[in-house]
Each structure stands twice: as C-alpha cells, then as structure tokens.
Scaffold this active site. Structure first.
Site, PDB file in Angstrom:
ATOM      1  N   TYR A  86       4.882 -14.937 -33.222  1.00 53.33           N
ATOM      2  CA  TYR A  86       4.071 -15.610 -32.206  1.00 53.33           C
ATOM      3  C   TYR A  86       2.751 -16.114 -32.781  1.00 53.33           C
ATOM      4  CZ  TYR A  86       7.249 -13.251 -28.967  1.00 53.33           C
ATOM      5  OH  TYR A  86       8.369 -12.802 -28.306  1.00 53.33           O
ATOM      6  N   GLN A 119       7.366   6.876 -45.818  1.00 53.76           N
ATOM      7  CA  GLN A 119       7.189   7.912 -44.793  1.00 53.76           C
ATOM      8  C   GLN A 119       5.916   7.655 -43.995  1.00 53.76           C
ATOM      9  OE1 GLN A 119       9.548   9.881 -44.162  1.00 53.76           O
ATOM     10  NE2 GLN A 119       8.932  11.909 -43.482  1.00 53.76           N
ATOM     11  N   GLN A 120       4.871   7.251 -44.690  1.00 54.79           N
ATOM     12  CA  GLN A 120       3.619   6.923 -44.007  1.00 54.79           C
ATOM     13  C   GLN A 120       3.809   5.739 -43.065  1.00 54.79           C
ATOM     14  OE1 GLN A 120       0.777   6.297 -47.171  1.00 54.79           O
ATOM     15  NE2 GLN A 120       1.270   8.265 -48.128  1.00 54.79           N
ATOM     16  N   SER A 145       6.512  -0.192 -19.023  1.00 57.77           N
ATOM     17  CA  SER A 145       7.637  -0.701 -19.803  1.00 57.77           C
ATOM     18  C   SER A 145       7.360  -0.659 -21.299  1.00 57.77           C
ATOM     19  CB  SER A 145       7.956  -2.129 -19.372  1.00 57.77           C
ATOM     20  OG  SER A 145       8.985  -2.670 -20.168  1.00 57.77           O
ATOM     21  N   GLU A 204      12.980   0.162 -13.664  1.00 60.50           N
ATOM     22  CA  GLU A 204      13.632  -0.179 -14.935  1.00 60.50           C
ATOM     23  C   GLU A 204      12.743  -1.138 -15.727  1.00 60.50           C
ATOM     24  OE1 GLU A 204      15.854  -2.209 -17.831  1.00 60.50           O
ATOM     25  OE2 GLU A 204      15.213  -3.229 -15.993  1.00 60.50           O
ATOM     26  N   GLU A 225      10.946   5.321 -12.169  1.00 59.61           N
ATOM     27  CA  GLU A 225       9.809   4.578 -11.605  1.00 59.61           C
ATOM     28  C   GLU A 225       9.879   3.087 -11.914  1.00 59.61           C
ATOM     29  OE1 GLU A 225       7.936   5.950  -9.415  1.00 59.61           O
ATOM     30  OE2 GLU A 225       8.954   7.840  -9.786  1.00 59.61           O
ATOM     31  N   ILE A 238       0.817  -1.208   0.000  1.00 59.99           N
ATOM     32  CA  ILE A 238       0.000   0.000   0.000  1.00 59.99           C
ATOM     33  C   ILE A 238       0.855   1.265   0.000  1.00 59.99           C
ATOM     34  CG2 ILE A 238      -0.274   0.410   2.496  1.00 59.99           C
ATOM     35  CD1 ILE A 238      -3.348   0.613   1.818  1.00 59.99           C
ATOM     36  N   ALA A 241       6.069 -12.763 -22.618  1.00 62.10           N
ATOM     37  CA  ALA A 241       4.667 -12.947 -22.227  1.00 62.10           C
ATOM     38  C   ALA A 241       4.078 -11.637 -21.721  1.00 62.10           C
ATOM     39  CB  ALA A 241       4.566 -14.028 -21.152  1.00 62.10           C
ATOM     40  N   SER A 242       4.850 -10.900 -20.944  1.00 60.76           N
ATOM     41  CA  SER A 242       4.373  -9.626 -20.400  1.00 60.76           C
ATOM     42  C   SER A 242       4.099  -8.613 -21.505  1.00 60.76           C
ATOM     43  CB  SER A 242       5.400  -9.054 -19.417  1.00 60.76           C
ATOM     44  OG  SER A 242       5.514  -9.875 -18.278  1.00 60.76           O
TER      45      SER A 242
END
Length: 661
Positions: A573, A338-339, A390, A434, A432, A284, A526-527
């Site tokens: 994947y 460029q697009q 991240s 790495e 905040e 907390i 996975a994250s």
C-alpha cells in the site's frame, strides 16, 4: 537496573538474561497495568492466592477430562467466592479479573459471563427499580446469569434474530418463543448447566409491530432445585476447540411468559397499554457489546503476552547449533530468525495493551455522556472497537501460533500451554461479532466519513477520521511522526479508493447491497489500515507520557520496531508514497531494533508478571528449569499409571501372538 524475577536457584541461562535488563521490571509493570498501585495489587493478590492450598490445581489441566474440567472450575469458583472479600475489592473489576485468571486460568468457569456481560448489562440497561431487584443479588452471586443473544442460525446479524417476545396487553406479560431449531440460543457461557437466569435478546413485538432486539430478564431454572422451568429447554453444546471448563449452552423457549417489567427499561419502555417509548439512540442497547469490544484489545494483548512469556523464556534456555564458538551451542534467542518471529509480536502485545487503555477510557466516557443524554459518541466508538476487535484478535492469533512454533517440537506439547492460550484467543475472531462483519461495520463509518468530505462537510468528522480530509502525501521517515503520516497516506488512499469503487458500482445501476458486496474486500482492507494507524498512534501517545527514563527508552525501541515491522507488513500500500530506497531503510531499521531489543527481551516478558500458577507452562516457568520438569510432567500422564494398558492386553497382544503362528 533490576529484574524483579530473579531468585536463588534459577537456571543460569535465565539469570544471565535478567541481569542484562536496562530497566526496572516493576516500573515497567506499572506502565503495562496503568499504575504502580494496580501493579502492586496484582502481585499482592498473586501472593495471597499462593498461600491458599485449596485453590491449587488438583493436577495439570491437560490430564483432566471435560467433566473434570467443569467440576474443577466450579470447585475453585465456589472456594474463591468464600475468600473474595479478603482477597480483592469486589467493586474493582480489574482486581476481580486478575484473581480469576490467577486461580482458574483461561479454561472458563460459571461466573465468567456473569461478571463480564450479565452484570454490566444490568448496570447499563436496567432501570433503577430493576437494578434494585436483580443487581445486588447478582453481585452477591445469589443467582448466576448469562447473556443469551447468539442463535444457532444467526450470530452477527442481529436484525434477523428469530427469538420473539410478543406483548400480551391483557396479562401485561411478554411471551418469549424460539419458533425454529435455528432460533435456539447457542454458545452463551454457563448457559448449559450452571446459570439460572439469562438476559435473553429477542425481537420485541407489540400489536404485530416489530421494534427490534431488546433485553429480557428470564429465569431458566428453579432457584432451589436448579431444575429447568416449564417451557425452558436448556443444555450443553458439547466440547469446543478450547474453553472446555465452560458449559456453553443452548436454550429453547416455548411460549414462556415473563412480566412486562422483565424488559430492561433504562433507555426504552413498554407501558401497560402497549405504548412503546423508544431509546435516545438506536444502538444504545448494544453498549454491553461495545464494552466487551473496548476491553478486547487489552485482553488479546495479555493473551499474546502469555504466549510470548513462554516462548521468550524457553528460547533463552534452549541451546541449539553454533555461531562463532563451535564449543558451545547458541541460545535459540540469539538467532535473528527467532527474534524476527517473536519481537514484533512482543511489540504488538504492548501496543494492544496500550490501545486497550484508550478504548476502555473512551467507553467509560461514553457511559457518562449517555447518562447525561448525549449519545453523539456512540457511532464513533462502535466503529473503532469493531475494527480493533477484528484486527487485534487476528494478529494475536498469528503471534501466538508463531510463539508456539518458536518453541520447536516441545511447543506442540500441552506442557507448553501455548495451544490452550491460542484456542482461547482465536475465539475472539468470532465471538462478539465475526471478524469480517466487524471490519465491514467500521467500513460503513469510513464510507460515511469520505462522503461527508465529498459533500464539503469535513468539519463533522470525528477526531479519529479527520486525517481522511488531509491532502498531504508526506514521506519523511526520519521520525516517528513520519511513520504516522505514511500510515495516514495509506489508510486515506485505501478508504477513498474503496468508497469510490462502491459509489461507482451504485452509479452503474447496482443496488446498494450488491455494490457493497462487490466492494467488500477493498473496504475491509481500508478498515485494517485505519485500525493499524490508530494502534500506532495509541502506542506513541502512551510512550510519550512515561516519566521513568529507562522504561521510556526501551519502550521507544519497541515502538520503533513496531512501526518498521508494521510498515513492511503493508508495504504494497506504501509503494505509491515511498521509494525502494526508503523501503530498504525501513528493513534495515527493523533489523537494527531486533538487535537493540535482544538484551531486554526476557525482562520485557517478565514485566507482564504472569505467575507460574497462571502461566501453567512447563516451558515458560519462571525459574527456567524446563527439562527436569518436562520429564516430571510426562511421568504424571494417567497413561503411565499402568505398565501394561488394558488395550494392549485386549487387542495388541492377541494380534502379535496371532502373527507368530
């Protein structure tokens, strides 16, 4: 339809772009910023600031020395404080943030961390009595505070912070101490020279028992003289990659004593006799960090929007090469390359901003729940915001760098300002928490979720992780929901694969820590997939709620571009779930939506409504008059104050004269 950025005398190239808009940019701004009211307030604040000459830059920031940047940021913040009540509602955090960005930009100022972390932490962690003592003083800017957690030798690993706060029962004081060089607090903004108070995170020790990191209110400097107090060693850490108007600092404490009541005690307490009353939830105390992370998706999205506004406008002004008409050079923005470089990042900018609305709402709800004694949502939000912090920071950095390169050689000039935005944005990859550490924190949540499913307890999964228990391998890509299912398939497969690798390593005799380390790369993958799935879903939810049809249509095009680009970006994947024919279809859809976005590209960046004052870019200026102003900017370089530099007189002329002999 109306692009509200059109003015008399604008560069015809941008005028042509803006007249192609299929939607109202003010209505799009209302979607971007959450309401018509706040979008209007942003414009009103911008207009009001433009009428206060004292708040204008004394000269372009790239031509200032570091000390001049610090002085300029401090000058502006002192003037701004005088005008705050007439410019904004001081209790409105969004208005305050916009005002400070408008006036000071991204270079930093003494109250950046004061407003972003010091005050919010007092609000969430200080008791009512403590808030009465300190909070109003902080709000009135009687005192300047910072948030001192990171140490020279420890950042994301809070368990090993070295700063200690030992309770002395006899005097009812805490003795704060940084025992080693690596224990020095390092990096907090405004700590170096500006702030006189700090919320110091230290290991709470009572009778040799360590209760972990806690917050302590610590006075660092005398309020009248601003001289550091006895036992306090404090200073600036030196120039950084960017953010150099901020005096990020170091802090050493030599057995500094503070009263027992300086421990923030909203959720935990230390009684006079040393009895420790623990908080209702172990994490907390990290709610301040969770708040910053919950806001980061939107903040990073706006950084990306800043860079793309510059790159898209300049790409519509710059002409180079030929297509069909050999008499007229083509706009750089008409090239597919460029697009492809800019539009997927534009879609991400919108996606990140919309995702930010969701996480900010979730954080606000969490605070209400915690006040009611319910901390059940803490772990879910901590995991989600860790992953978002991240993924979004990394992809924002990539997008800004692509925007810079899309501006060609002029993008390398500080006149573009993109390098400044890049330097600020990529700080988000490490502050905040790495990035890799954050991905692994989310991975712990995913592993626990898979373990719940394996144990037959899928009903305990949070809504964000419920797809992990699904057994569908649907591969229909004829609808947006089909793309969501595809991402669910990929994210679920990777989460299970990484978890099973981790569990098998432990079964083979590896310790949990070693098994985790050997599975870490697969776990971070996975994250990332889990996080990108959430971003897509947040984008879809936001678009589905839009009522204005023209705005909804162009954002639907942007959403289609986003899902096709994101799927191609992680196609390795997807190969076990989709055919090569489907992959070709996705690629064709991507190129189709690049073409559909093209007429609205400039209007989509204009909708961010970033003023020239905040943009600080010669290349991205609203009127499109780039070249004459680039020449004007170059002539203002301090090196041009003299035709012959002292270094030429002292070194080059003698060298050349000697060479003639």
């Amino acid at each position: 339809m109306a692009n509200r950025s059109i003015r008399d005398g604008d560069n015809p190239e941008l005028l042509e772009e803006r007249r192609m808009a299929t939607f109202d940019t003010d209505k799009m701004a209302a979607v971007i910023y959450g309401s018509e009211e706040f979008a209007r307030r942003r414009r009103e604040i911008t207009d009001a600031v433009s009428k206060i000459p004292e708040l204008a830059d004394i000269k372009p920031y790239p031509f200032l020395t570091r000390e001049e940047k610090v002085t300029e940021g401090t000058r502006k913040i002192s003037i701004l404080t005088k005008y705050l009540n007439q410019l904004i509602d001081r209790d409105n955090e969004e208005e305050s943030l916009h005002l400070h960005r408008e006036v000071i930009g991204y270079e930093g100022h003494p109250f950046a961390l004061h407003d972003a972390l010091f005050i919010p932490t007092l609000q969430s962690q200080a008791s009512d009595e403590q808030q009465e003592k300190w909070l109003e003083r902080a709000r009135r800017r009687e005192i300047i505070g910072c948030y001192a957690q990171t140490e020279l030798g420890h950042g994301s690993n809070l368990r090993n912070l070295e700063t200690t706060a030992v309770y002395d029962i006899a005097s009812q004081e805490f003795v704060l101490h940084t025992p080693t060089t690596t224990a020095l607090k390092w990096w907090p903004g405004a700590l170096g020279k500006s702030c006189n108070y700090a919320l110091v995170v230290a290991e709470l020790i009572i009778k040799r028992n360590n209760y972990g990191p806690h917050f302590f209110m610590v006075q660092l400097r005398d309020e009248k003289t601003h001289i550091p107090l006895k036992g306090v060693t404090v200073g600036d850490i030196g120039p950084k990659m960017n953010f150099n108007a901020a005096d990020n600092g170091y802090l050493g404490l030599n057995n500094l004593r503070v009263p027992r009541t300086n421990l923030l005690m909203r959720h935990c307490k230390v009684e006079a006799d040393g009895t420790y009353v623990k908080p209702p939830h172990a994490k907390i105390g990290y709610s301040g960090m969770v708040k910053i992370r919950s806001q980061m998706a939107m903040e990073q999205g706006l950084f990306l929007a800043h860079a793309l506004t510059i790159a898209a406008r300049y790409s519509a002004v710059r002409r180079q090469g030929h297509l069909d008409d050999k008499q007229v050079e083509v706009k750089v923005l008409d090239y597919q390359t460029q697009q492809h470089r800019l539009f997927p990042s534009l879609a991400r900018a919108y996606a990140f901003i919309f995702t930010g609305f969701e996480t900010i709402h979730l954080y606000s709800q969490l605070l209400k729940d915690v006040d009611m004694g319910n901390t059940s949502g803490m772990a879910d939000l901590h995991a989600l915001t860790s992953g978002l912090k991240s993924v979004v920071a990394h992809e924002t950095g990539e997008g800004i760098e692509q925007a810079r390169m899309a501006c060609g050689g002029h993008g390398y000039s500080m006149a573009s300002y993109i390098s400044v935005v890049y330097g600020i944005a990529i700080g988000g990859c490490t502050y905040e928490g790495e990035n890799m550490v954050m991905l692994l924190q989310l991975a712990r949540y995913l592993v626990k979720s898979v373990e719940l499913i394996k144990a037959g307890k899928a009903k305990k999964l949070g809504p964000v992780a419920s797809y992990l228990a699904d057994k569908s391998d649907e591969t229909d890509l004829t609808s947006l929901n089909g793309y969501v299912k595809m991402f669910e398939n990929m994210a679920r497969r990777q989460a299970w694969k990484a978890t099973e690798k981790f569990l098998k390593l432990m079964e083979s005799g590896e310790s949990r820590e070693v098994a985790w380390n050997k599975s870490a790369v697969e776990l971070t993958r996975a994250s990332r997939l889990h996080t990108r799935l959430f971003i897509i879903e947040a984008f879809m939810r936001r678009v589905s709620r839009i009522e204005d049809i023209p705005v909804k249509e162009v954002l639907t095009d942007l959403l289609h571009l986003h899902v096709n680009y994101e799927l191609l970006d992680v196609a390795t994947y997807a190969l076990e779930f989709m055919s090569f024919t489907q992959l070709d279809y996705v690629r064709d859809q991507l190129y189709l939506y690049l073409e559909k976005i093209r007429p609205n590209a400039v209007s989509l960046v204009d909708s961010f409504q970033i003023s020239d004052m905040q943009l600080r870019s010669v290349l991205g200026r609203r009127d499109g008059h780039v070249y004459e102003n680039l020449f004007k900017w170059a002539k203002s370089s301090p090196l041009n104050n003299a035709d012959v530099l002292p270094s030429v007189e002292k070194y080059l002329k003698p060298m050349m004269e000697k060479a003639k002999l």
